[in-house]
Design an enzyme around this catalytic site. Structure first.
Site, PDB file in Angstrom:
ATOM      1  N   TYR A 443       2.252 -90.325  59.604  1.00  0.00           N
ATOM      2  CA  TYR A 443       1.156 -90.671  60.519  1.00  0.00           C
ATOM      3  C   TYR A 443       0.355 -91.848  59.959  1.00  0.00           C
ATOM      4  O   TYR A 443       0.124 -92.851  60.651  1.00  0.00           O
ATOM      5  CB  TYR A 443       0.254 -89.448  60.714  1.00  0.00           C
ATOM      6  CG  TYR A 443      -0.887 -89.673  61.689  1.00  0.00           C
ATOM      7  CD1 TYR A 443      -0.697 -89.547  63.060  1.00  0.00           C
ATOM      8  CD2 TYR A 443      -2.170 -90.010  61.236  1.00  0.00           C
ATOM      9  CE1 TYR A 443      -1.738 -89.752  63.957  1.00  0.00           C
ATOM     10  CE2 TYR A 443      -3.224 -90.220  62.116  1.00  0.00           C
ATOM     11  CZ  TYR A 443      -2.997 -90.078  63.487  1.00  0.00           C
ATOM     12  OH  TYR A 443      -4.027 -90.283  64.376  1.00  0.00           O
ATOM     13  N   LYS A 447       0.042 -95.589  61.617  1.00  0.00           N
ATOM     14  CA  LYS A 447      -1.224 -96.133  62.111  1.00  0.00           C
ATOM     15  C   LYS A 447      -1.579 -97.446  61.393  1.00  0.00           C
ATOM     16  O   LYS A 447      -2.178 -98.348  61.991  1.00  0.00           O
ATOM     17  CB  LYS A 447      -2.356 -95.102  61.958  1.00  0.00           C
ATOM     18  CG  LYS A 447      -2.194 -93.896  62.886  1.00  0.00           C
ATOM     19  CD  LYS A 447      -2.234 -94.297  64.361  1.00  0.00           C
ATOM     20  CE  LYS A 447      -2.186 -93.101  65.287  1.00  0.00           C
ATOM     21  NZ  LYS A 447      -2.206 -93.476  66.716  1.00  0.00           N
TER      22      LYS A 447
HETATM   23  P1  NAD Z   1      -3.990 -85.303  71.963  1.00  0.00           P
HETATM   24  O1  NAD Z   1      -2.847 -84.658  71.274  1.00  0.00           O
HETATM   25  O2  NAD Z   1      -5.151 -84.479  72.348  1.00  0.00           O
HETATM   26  O3  NAD Z   1      -3.467 -86.074  73.262  1.00  0.00           O
HETATM   27  C1  NAD Z   1      -2.378 -86.932  73.179  1.00  0.00           C
HETATM   28  C2  NAD Z   1      -1.729 -87.058  74.546  1.00  0.00           C
HETATM   29  O4  NAD Z   1      -0.613 -87.924  74.401  1.00  0.00           O
HETATM   30  C3  NAD Z   1      -1.195 -85.742  75.073  1.00  0.00           C
HETATM   31  O5  NAD Z   1      -1.614 -85.554  76.412  1.00  0.00           O
HETATM   32  C4  NAD Z   1       0.307 -85.883  74.965  1.00  0.00           C
HETATM   33  O6  NAD Z   1       0.997 -85.185  75.985  1.00  0.00           O
HETATM   34  C5  NAD Z   1       0.491 -87.372  75.092  1.00  0.00           C
HETATM   35  N1  NAD Z   1       1.732 -87.834  74.454  1.00  0.00           N
HETATM   36  C6  NAD Z   1       2.263 -87.407  73.304  1.00  0.00           C
HETATM   37  N2  NAD Z   1       3.444 -88.033  73.092  1.00  0.00           N
HETATM   38  C7  NAD Z   1       3.648 -88.854  74.125  1.00  0.00           C
HETATM   39  C8  NAD Z   1       4.685 -89.745  74.489  1.00  0.00           C
HETATM   40  N3  NAD Z   1       5.771 -89.872  73.729  1.00  0.00           N
HETATM   41  N4  NAD Z   1       4.574 -90.446  75.635  1.00  0.00           N
HETATM   42  C9  NAD Z   1       3.488 -90.294  76.430  1.00  0.00           C
HETATM   43  N5  NAD Z   1       2.484 -89.457  76.137  1.00  0.00           N
HETATM   44  C10 NAD Z   1       2.563 -88.734  74.996  1.00  0.00           C
HETATM   45  O7  NAD Z   1      -4.427 -86.491  71.000  1.00  0.00           O
HETATM   46  P2  NAD Z   1      -5.797 -87.293  70.881  1.00  0.00           P
HETATM   47  O8  NAD Z   1      -6.598 -86.693  69.812  1.00  0.00           O
HETATM   48  O9  NAD Z   1      -6.375 -87.485  72.205  1.00  0.00           O
HETATM   49  O10 NAD Z   1      -5.230 -88.643  70.277  1.00  0.00           O
HETATM   50  C11 NAD Z   1      -5.006 -89.791  71.051  1.00  0.00           C
HETATM   51  C12 NAD Z   1      -4.734 -90.936  70.119  1.00  0.00           C
HETATM   52  O11 NAD Z   1      -5.807 -91.047  69.209  1.00  0.00           O
HETATM   53  C13 NAD Z   1      -3.489 -90.750  69.263  1.00  0.00           C
HETATM   54  O12 NAD Z   1      -2.848 -91.990  69.106  1.00  0.00           O
HETATM   55  C14 NAD Z   1      -4.052 -90.271  67.945  1.00  0.00           C
HETATM   56  O13 NAD Z   1      -3.211 -90.577  66.860  1.00  0.00           O
HETATM   57  C15 NAD Z   1      -5.315 -91.052  67.873  1.00  0.00           C
HETATM   58  N6  NAD Z   1      -6.342 -90.479  66.996  1.00  0.00           N
HETATM   59  C16 NAD Z   1      -6.770 -89.214  67.135  1.00  0.00           C
HETATM   60  C17 NAD Z   1      -7.720 -88.719  66.253  1.00  0.00           C
HETATM   61  C18 NAD Z   1      -8.255 -87.323  66.356  1.00  0.00           C
HETATM   62  O14 NAD Z   1      -8.933 -86.893  65.427  1.00  0.00           O
HETATM   63  N7  NAD Z   1      -8.029 -86.601  67.417  1.00  0.00           N
HETATM   64  C19 NAD Z   1      -8.200 -89.525  65.232  1.00  0.00           C
HETATM   65  C20 NAD Z   1      -7.742 -90.816  65.124  1.00  0.00           C
HETATM   66  C21 NAD Z   1      -6.800 -91.281  66.002  1.00  0.00           C
END
Ligand code: NAD
Length: 537
Positions: A443, A447
């Site tokens: 991960y 990123k």
């Molecule tokens: P989440 O898991 O709540 O939602 C992610 C969504 O992406 C889900 O609805 C899932 O179905 C969809 N998804 C997964 N794989 C996919 C694919 N191959 N094609 C299309 N859709 C797909 O995640 P989140 O927390 O909302 O995270 C969103 C973004 O933010 C991600 O890139 C994550 O790495 C990043 N992020 C999250 C956090 C955190 O703490 N939650 C922190 C930093 C970065």
């Protein structure tokens, strides 16, 4: 039963009714004249009830609203004012919504129902201040009294109005809507005071009530002092180069006035540059608007992507919600529909080139192009580095980096062709630091790759109008961190975050709108960290 003559049309109807009676009792009056009198009467009598009937019904909460007056429950009765008050209440409620008002100043007496209708439309932190010479709304105390319903505040300031206005200026008050009752002494002074002392905010509105004085104000041979004072007030406002006004024939007449600051300033020697006028003649908040723009958000079915989709839509864009799980995208699309935001929902796996091309083709087929690409889908898997399987590595990279590259490339081709586009990638604070103690080598590396990809595209495409930036959230309270691996770590993280709390998805919304808007056009290749200070130490 006909309504009392509270409105101009009511007055006209009253006179027509009398004329009809006379006509019917006089055999010399031609039938044709009676016929036309009858027709005129029908139009006059029918208007007010029809306007009332066609105004969205009052809400139940306004019936005999309970106000808390200095700890004592006070009931504001609808009285007979409501015979025609609902329409006015509805109009005022609309004004509050349209202006986005939070603070309202009332100078002079306004009917209780109108006040409550506006209070109801205010946001929870909204406030109404009433200035009245006499105790008002059954308040006996000469002191200012606070009314509160829910958390909205209605304050009554009793005493000489000029003094109250001075006090409001002294404490730096600023109002979105100012109401002035024209049928009070010194109304013209209050109007000038509000304008001269900037009690009205830049895009605020002044509403002056009773400016037609039951249809008397424009009649000739008027000697009544009160009517002449209102006529003078109307003339003063109409010749004031600082404002423009329109008088609505609603009830006793209501003038709606807005400031035209530039009209006066034009006459003076000024630096007339973009800072003064606003770039492309837009104020800064308007420059954040995304009206007419087409956006998509991957991973838009939940969490951060869902919040991005709402934010972009609220700012004016049409939004395509793309998610691996179509059903999730459809739920978010329904939410947007409820808010009047144009949208479409699509299922796609961003790691598959054919899926990516299909979603872009569908967006272009429906909306003609794409201006804003929000590449947000991502997954997080955990394992000690020595145990990380190639499968986990590939899966993570396939979604987080390969998928993001595919989306950037497909959207970028459309944007480069049109010479304009905004790409906003979701990276992570993990691109800047190694979050601890969770083990997520793939991960973190993916990123970091998102940031380098963003910087590279941002550099390569900026001179062709395509800006590429990324947002790096800290730890956000979404389903992603509620996995079995990560859940036990939440308490531990909290001690590492200077802000002392996890980010909420709403903390990220302004950033995506800014990066999607023309206001950020000179920004490219940037990694915008929103992490409560966690990456700083
Ligand atoms: P989440 O898991 O709540 O939602 C992610 C969504 O992406 C889900 O609805 C899932 O179905 C969809 N998804 C997964 N794989 C996919 C694919 N191959 N094609 C299309 N859709 C797909 O995640 P989140 O927390 O909302 O995270 C969103 C973004 O933010 C991600 O890139 C994550 O790495 C990043 N992020 C999250 C956090 C955190 O703490 N939650 C922190 C930093 C970065």
């Amino acid at each position: 039963m006909h309504r009392p003559a509270e409105t101009l049309m009511g007055l006209i109807a009253g006179n027509l009714r009398k004329a009809r009676e006379i006509a019917h009792s006089d055999s010399h009056v031609p039938e044709q004249l009676k016929h036309y009198l009858q027709k005129a009467l029908e139009v006059a009598v029918g208007l007010d009830p029809y306007l009332d009937a066609m105004a969205t019904a009052k809400t139940a909460s306004l019936e005999g609203w309970q106000l808390n007056v200095a700890g004592v429950e006070t009931k504001v009765k609808p009285h007979k004012e409501c015979a025609s008050g609902y329409l006015k209440g509805q109009v005022l409620r609309m004004f509050v919504h349209m202006v986005g008002a939070k603070r309202i100043l009332l100078i002079g007496r306004l009917k209780g129902y109108s006040i409550l209708a506006m209070a109801e439309a205010l946001p929870d932190d909204g406030k109404i201040i009433l200035c009245a010479v006499e105790p008002y709304l059954e308040v006996k105390s000469q002191e200012a009294s606070d009314y509160s319903s829910h958390v909205k505040q209605i304050s009554v300031k009793v005493g000489p109005i000029a003094d109250t206005l001075e006090e409001l200026v002294a404490v730096g008050e600023h109002f979105d809507i100012v109401f002035i009752d024209a049928a009070q002494r010194n109304a013209v002074n209050y109007y000038n005071f509000v304008m001269d002392n900037h009690l009205l905010r830049m895009d605020g509105v002044i509403c002056v009530e009773n400016t037609l004085m039951k249809g008397q104000v424009y009649l000739e041979n008027i000697s009544d002092e009160n009517i002449l004072a209102v006529r003078n007030l109307n003339n003063v406002i109409n010749s004031d180069p600082r404002v423009e006004q329109v008088i609505l024939p609603m009830q006793g007449g209501m003038s709606v006035i807005r400031r035209m600051h530039c009209a006066v300033l034009l006459q003076k020697e000024l630096v007339k540059d973009d800072v003064f006028w606003g770039y492309k003649r837009c104020h800064i908040l308007d420059r954040l608007r995304l009206d007419g723009k087409v956006a998509y958000v991957t991973g838009g079915g939940q969490g951060i992507g869902r919040a991005f989709a709402h934010a972009l839509g609220e700012a004016g864009a049409k939004v395509a919600i793309v998610d691996l799980v179509l059903a999730k995208a459809e739920v978010v699309a329904e939410e947007l529909s409820l808010k009047g935001i144009k949208n479409m929902a699509m299922g796609a796996d961003v790691s598959k080139p054919e899926d990516v091309q299909r979603i872009l083709d569908a967006i272009v087929a429906r909306w003609g192009t794409v201006h804003i690409a929000c590449n947000n889908a991502g997954i997080n898997m955990n394992s000690a580095s020595e145990d990380t399987s190639l499968e986990e590595w590939d899966k993570t990279f396939n979604v987080n980096l390969r998928g993001l590259f595919l989306c950037c490339q497909a959207a970028g081709r459309i944007m480069l062709k049109q010479g304009y586009g905004k790409i906003i990638n979701t990276a992570s604070m993990a691109s800047l630091i190694v979050p601890h103690p969770q083990k997520q080598l793939a991960y973190n590396a993916s990123k970091a790759g998102v940031v380098k990809l963003t910087q590279t595209l941002g550099t390569e495409w900026i001179d062709r109008g395509v800006r590429v930036n990324c947002i790096s959230p800290g730890i956000v309270d979404t389903p992603l961190i509620h996995s079995e691996d990560l859940k036990p770590l939440v308490q531990r993280w909290l001690t590492d975050i200077p802000a002392g709390k996890l980010a909420q998805v709403t903390d990220l919304q302004a950033a995506v709108v800014y990066l999607a808007s023309e206001a950020s056009d000179y920004m490219t290749g940037h990694n915008l960290a929103i992490e409560g200070g966690q990456s700083l130490w």
